[in-house]
Design a protein around this motif. Structure first.
Motif, mmCIF file in Angstrom:
data_model
loop_
_atom_site.group_PDB
_atom_site.id
_atom_site.type_symbol
_atom_site.label_atom_id
_atom_site.label_comp_id
_atom_site.label_asym_id
_atom_site.label_seq_id
_atom_site.Cartn_x
_atom_site.Cartn_y
_atom_site.Cartn_z
ATOM 1 N N ASP A 211 32.668 31.229 -6.748
ATOM 2 C CA ASP A 211 31.546 32.179 -6.520
ATOM 3 C C ASP A 211 30.424 31.654 -5.526
ATOM 4 O O ASP A 211 29.987 32.172 -4.701
ATOM 5 N N VAL A 212 30.236 30.278 -5.580
ATOM 6 C CA VAL A 212 29.084 29.571 -4.902
ATOM 7 C C VAL A 212 29.659 29.632 -3.221
ATOM 8 O O VAL A 212 29.142 29.783 -2.322
ATOM 9 N N ALA A 213 30.802 29.243 -3.325
ATOM 10 C CA ALA A 213 31.778 29.387 -1.924
ATOM 11 C C ALA A 213 31.440 30.446 -1.180
ATOM 12 O O ALA A 213 31.205 30.649 -0.020
ATOM 13 N N ALA A 214 31.695 31.683 -1.902
ATOM 14 C CA ALA A 214 31.725 33.059 -1.579
ATOM 15 C C ALA A 214 30.175 33.337 -0.868
ATOM 16 O O ALA A 214 29.930 33.655 0.130
ATOM 17 N N ALA A 215 29.080 32.700 -1.876
ATOM 18 C CA ALA A 215 27.953 33.115 -1.249
ATOM 19 C C ALA A 215 27.637 31.941 -0.129
ATOM 20 O O ALA A 215 26.813 32.611 0.888
ATOM 21 N N MET A 216 27.860 31.072 0.079
ATOM 22 C CA MET A 216 27.989 30.100 1.167
ATOM 23 C C MET A 216 28.541 31.058 2.374
ATOM 24 O O MET A 216 27.910 30.882 3.570
ATOM 25 N N LEU A 217 29.482 31.451 2.276
ATOM 26 C CA LEU A 217 30.200 32.122 3.483
ATOM 27 C C LEU A 217 29.341 33.762 3.670
ATOM 28 O O LEU A 217 29.581 33.897 4.983
ATOM 29 N N ASP A 218 28.718 34.205 2.693
ATOM 30 C CA ASP A 218 27.887 35.130 3.141
ATOM 31 C C ASP A 218 26.607 34.679 3.628
ATOM 32 O O ASP A 218 26.119 35.683 4.516
ATOM 33 N N GLU A 219 25.997 33.732 3.086
ATOM 34 C CA GLU A 219 24.674 33.383 3.696
ATOM 35 C C GLU A 219 24.737 32.713 5.053
ATOM 36 O O GLU A 219 23.503 32.738 5.655
ATOM 37 N N THR A 220 25.577 32.317 5.559
ATOM 38 C CA THR A 220 25.888 31.342 6.610
ATOM 39 C C THR A 220 26.910 31.953 7.711
ATOM 40 O O THR A 220 27.687 32.783 7.283
ATOM 41 N N THR A 221 26.604 31.441 8.754
ATOM 42 C CA THR A 221 27.719 31.793 9.687
ATOM 43 C C THR A 221 28.832 30.982 9.710
ATOM 44 O O THR A 221 29.855 31.057 10.618
ATOM 45 N N THR A 222 29.046 29.739 8.838
ATOM 46 C CA THR A 222 30.170 29.096 8.893
ATOM 47 C C THR A 222 31.198 30.017 8.469
ATOM 48 O O THR A 222 31.306 30.889 7.868
ATOM 49 N N ILE A 223 32.437 29.355 9.098
ATOM 50 C CA ILE A 223 33.988 30.165 8.607
ATOM 51 C C ILE A 223 34.820 29.450 7.868
ATOM 52 O O ILE A 223 35.934 29.733 7.472
ATOM 53 N N GLY A 224 34.045 28.219 7.150
ATOM 54 C CA GLY A 224 34.924 27.890 6.265
ATOM 55 C C GLY A 224 34.142 26.636 5.156
ATOM 56 O O GLY A 224 33.031 26.205 5.635
ATOM 57 N N VAL A 225 34.459 26.694 4.047
ATOM 58 C CA VAL A 225 33.957 25.528 3.177
ATOM 59 C C VAL A 225 34.828 24.656 2.647
ATOM 60 O O VAL A 225 35.997 25.114 1.894
ATOM 61 N N ARG A 226 34.338 23.409 2.430
ATOM 62 C CA ARG A 226 35.254 22.635 1.887
ATOM 63 C C ARG A 226 34.703 22.116 0.240
ATOM 64 O O ARG A 226 33.578 22.316 0.002
ATOM 65 N N ALA A 227 35.741 22.274 -0.590
ATOM 66 C CA ALA A 227 35.362 21.932 -1.987
ATOM 67 C C ALA A 227 36.200 20.980 -2.792
ATOM 68 O O ALA A 227 37.094 20.401 -2.492
ATOM 69 N N MET A 228 35.313 20.205 -3.577
ATOM 70 C CA MET A 228 36.024 19.175 -4.191
ATOM 71 C C MET A 228 34.983 18.961 -5.585
ATOM 72 O O MET A 228 34.073 19.548 -5.559
ATOM 73 N N THR A 229 35.653 18.384 -6.602
ATOM 74 C CA THR A 229 35.213 17.899 -7.737
ATOM 75 C C THR A 229 34.858 16.442 -7.978
ATOM 76 O O THR A 229 35.594 15.748 -7.563
ATOM 77 N N ALA A 230 33.623 16.121 -8.290
ATOM 78 C CA ALA A 230 33.307 14.615 -8.408
ATOM 79 C C ALA A 230 32.606 14.442 -9.713
ATOM 80 O O ALA A 230 31.936 15.262 -10.459
ATOM 81 N N GLU A 231 32.929 13.173 -10.057
ATOM 82 C CA GLU A 231 32.306 12.573 -11.465
ATOM 83 C C GLU A 231 30.665 12.661 -11.160
ATOM 84 O O GLU A 231 30.258 12.174 -10.003
ATOM 85 N N ARG A 232 29.931 13.033 -12.139
ATOM 86 C CA ARG A 232 28.470 12.744 -12.164
ATOM 87 C C ARG A 232 28.036 11.804 -13.203
ATOM 88 O O ARG A 232 28.206 11.983 -14.323
ATOM 89 N N MET A 233 26.949 11.010 -12.863
ATOM 90 C CA MET A 233 26.378 10.149 -13.696
ATOM 91 C C MET A 233 24.792 10.529 -13.552
ATOM 92 O O MET A 233 24.331 10.534 -12.549
ATOM 93 N N THR A 234 24.239 10.519 -14.732
ATOM 94 C CA THR A 234 22.923 10.766 -14.742
ATOM 95 C C THR A 234 22.056 9.757 -15.436
ATOM 96 O O THR A 234 22.431 9.430 -16.716
ATOM 97 N N LEU A 235 20.806 9.499 -15.390
ATOM 98 C CA LEU A 235 19.990 9.043 -16.101
ATOM 99 C C LEU A 235 19.365 9.948 -17.408
ATOM 100 O O LEU A 235 18.787 10.878 -16.973
ATOM 101 N N SER A 236 18.956 9.243 -18.436
ATOM 102 C CA SER A 236 18.346 10.002 -19.553
ATOM 103 C C SER A 236 16.887 10.177 -18.866
ATOM 104 O O SER A 236 16.143 9.185 -18.344
ATOM 105 N N ARG A 237 16.377 11.559 -19.054
ATOM 106 C CA ARG A 237 15.119 11.555 -18.705
ATOM 107 C C ARG A 237 14.235 12.719 -19.358
ATOM 108 O O ARG A 237 15.126 13.509 -20.307
ATOM 109 N N GLU A 238 13.165 12.844 -19.470
ATOM 110 C CA GLU A 238 12.470 13.779 -20.184
ATOM 111 C C GLU A 238 11.132 13.903 -19.405
ATOM 112 O O GLU A 238 10.678 13.384 -18.562
ATOM 113 N N GLN A 239 10.302 15.157 -20.092
ATOM 114 C CA GLN A 239 9.176 15.521 -19.066
ATOM 115 C C GLN A 239 7.770 15.127 -20.389
ATOM 116 O O GLN A 239 8.204 15.141 -21.523
#
Length: 435
Positions: A349-377
């Motif tokens: 869905d996000v790739a489709a939105a990128m193709l609609d919102e910009t003039t690019t004719i191709g999007v590369r997609a990959m999945t990455a592991e994510r590490m986050t620090l514990s945080r609070e407000q």
């Protein structure tokens, strides 16, 4: 921090807010100030009240509307599409969650608050960007469910004004508190379905309400033998936006619990939403699953239009962040490199939105592991204004940073620098050795 919701009695918007404030009552003052920044609920006053049902203790979240003069029915979600196809009267549900009986003197009132007007008012408000993003995401879930029920589009969904302001207050409150807590993971246990019928303008409908059924798709549910409406559409929309079913894997330390109550008494069961807060034992930085990385290059779109495209992409609830940078392409031409971090389940869905919102004719997609620090407000008050800090647990210790938006109304670099030092001192005094 990771948060697990246990819908003992059920799930409603006010019960969710009450449970969060029962966990962090110090956030109540900041919430009251934040609610005044949203014009659609300018006449709404909210109260956090202690509650004891004879078995458990916790909190209740009550909404008062100045024009109505009394505590009004809470989280009824009297909403229908623009043609008036649906008008829920959830006060007829067998076990109402945190809601007083609906005042039927308002039942003939035909003013509406369109979802698009709620969204526009959010975007125009002085609320911080993360709160706006969370509130928009919850409302989108609710509007999409109503649109499916009535065979229309979310843009045509409107909410009944009398039944809308309390749900708006719940959702904006929930969004602000979600932002303040900054939990890395939200989950929910099995959701009680309830049973019975709900009275609408067009006759009786089964419980759960049709919109709630759409919102609870793919969630684990149970029938515990207690009937009535156990989950309201607003409560279901919060779950659909925020939670994954089950609990996060790995070792965790249970740090705190809290309870958010409704007003209706259930037979042999506390009418509450229990919240469990965890921290990871094994490491300061928490593994937070995966994230979709979507990239493209743009060489034939104006800077103004790219800026608008980036804003639209960043405002999507399934997008975590958007980064743009200048790069050189073929023939030495300057191009814009666009990188979008998104929910992996919504990458197409996000790739489709990128193709609609910009003039690019191709999007590369990959999945990455994510590490986050514990945080609070955390917030501090100075001269009647609430200032927000982000606290982050780093391997070398905790750091605190004043949110940049807090200083936008302060003119002059020297004045901002002086105010920042003053506020940091107030935060250290408030938190003591926690910093």
């Amino acid at each position: 921090m990771e948060i697990h919701l246990d819908p003992v009695g059920g799930m409603a918007g006010d019960m969710f807010v009450a449970a969060l404030l029962d966990l962090r009552p110090d956030l109540n003052a900041g919430l009251q100030a934040a609610l005044k920044l949203y014009s659609l609920i300018g006449n709404v006053e909210c109260k956090l009240l202690p509650h004891h049902d004879g078995v458990l203790t916790g909190s209740r979240f009550k909404v008062h509307h100045a024009e109505h003069g009394a505590d009004h029915p809470h989280d009824h979600n009297h909403h229908h599409d623009h043609h008036g196809h649906q008008h829920h009267d959830h006060s007829h549900a067998g076990h109402d969650h945190g809601h007083a009986e609906y005042d039927r003197t308002h039942a003939g009132h035909h003013d509406h608050v369109a979802w698009r007007d709620i969204r526009d008012a959010l975007n125009r408000s002085a609320l911080d960007g993360e709160t706006i993003r969370h509130a928009t995401g919850v409302f989108e879930k609710l509007a999409e469910a109503e649109a499916k029920v009535h065979g229309t589009t979310p843009e045509n969904v409107a909410f009944h004004e009398v039944g809308a302001w309390d749900s708006i207050a719940d959702i904006v409150s929930a969004a602000w508190l979600i932002t303040q807590l900054g939990a890395a993971h939200w989950s929910v246990g099995p959701v009680p379905l309830g049973s019975g019928r709900v009275k609408t303008a067009h006759g009786l409908l089964p419980v759960p309400a049709p919109a709630t059924v759409h919102l609870l798709k793919d969630f684990d549910v149970i029938d515990d033998g207690v009937g009535g409406e156990r989950v309201t559409p607003t409560g279901a929309a919060i779950l659909a936006y925020l939670c994954k079913t089950g609990t996060a894997p790995g070792r965790r330390v249970l740090k705190a619990s809290s309870h958010g109550f409704g007003t209706k008494r259930l037979p042999g069961l506390s009418n509450c939403l229990r919240l469990l807060a965890f921290e990871r034992r094994d490491e300061v930085s928490a593994f937070n699953g995966t994230v979709a990385v979507l990239e493209c290059e743009i060489d034939d779109q104006t800077g103004e239009d790219i800026a608008q495209a980036v804003d639209r992409l960043r405002n999507r609830p399934d997008v975590r962040d958007v980064v743009q940078m200048p790069v050189f392409g073929k023939k030495g031409r300057m191009m814009t490199h666009l990188q979008v971090l998104a929910d992996p389940s919504k990458s197409r869905d996000v790739a489709a939105a990128m193709l609609d919102e910009t003039t690019t004719i191709g999007v590369r997609a990959m999945t990455a592991e994510r590490m986050t620090l514990s945080r609070e407000q955390e917030t501090v008050e100075h001269t009647g204004k609430i200032y927000a800090f982000k606290l982050v647990d780093r391997p070398s210790g905790r750091t605190a940073k004043l949110e940049a938006d807090s200083l936008t109304s302060t003119p002059g670099a020297a004045a901002r620098r002086s105010l920042r030092r003053l506020l940091e001192g107030l935060l250290k005094k408030k938190r003591g050795d926690l910093l």
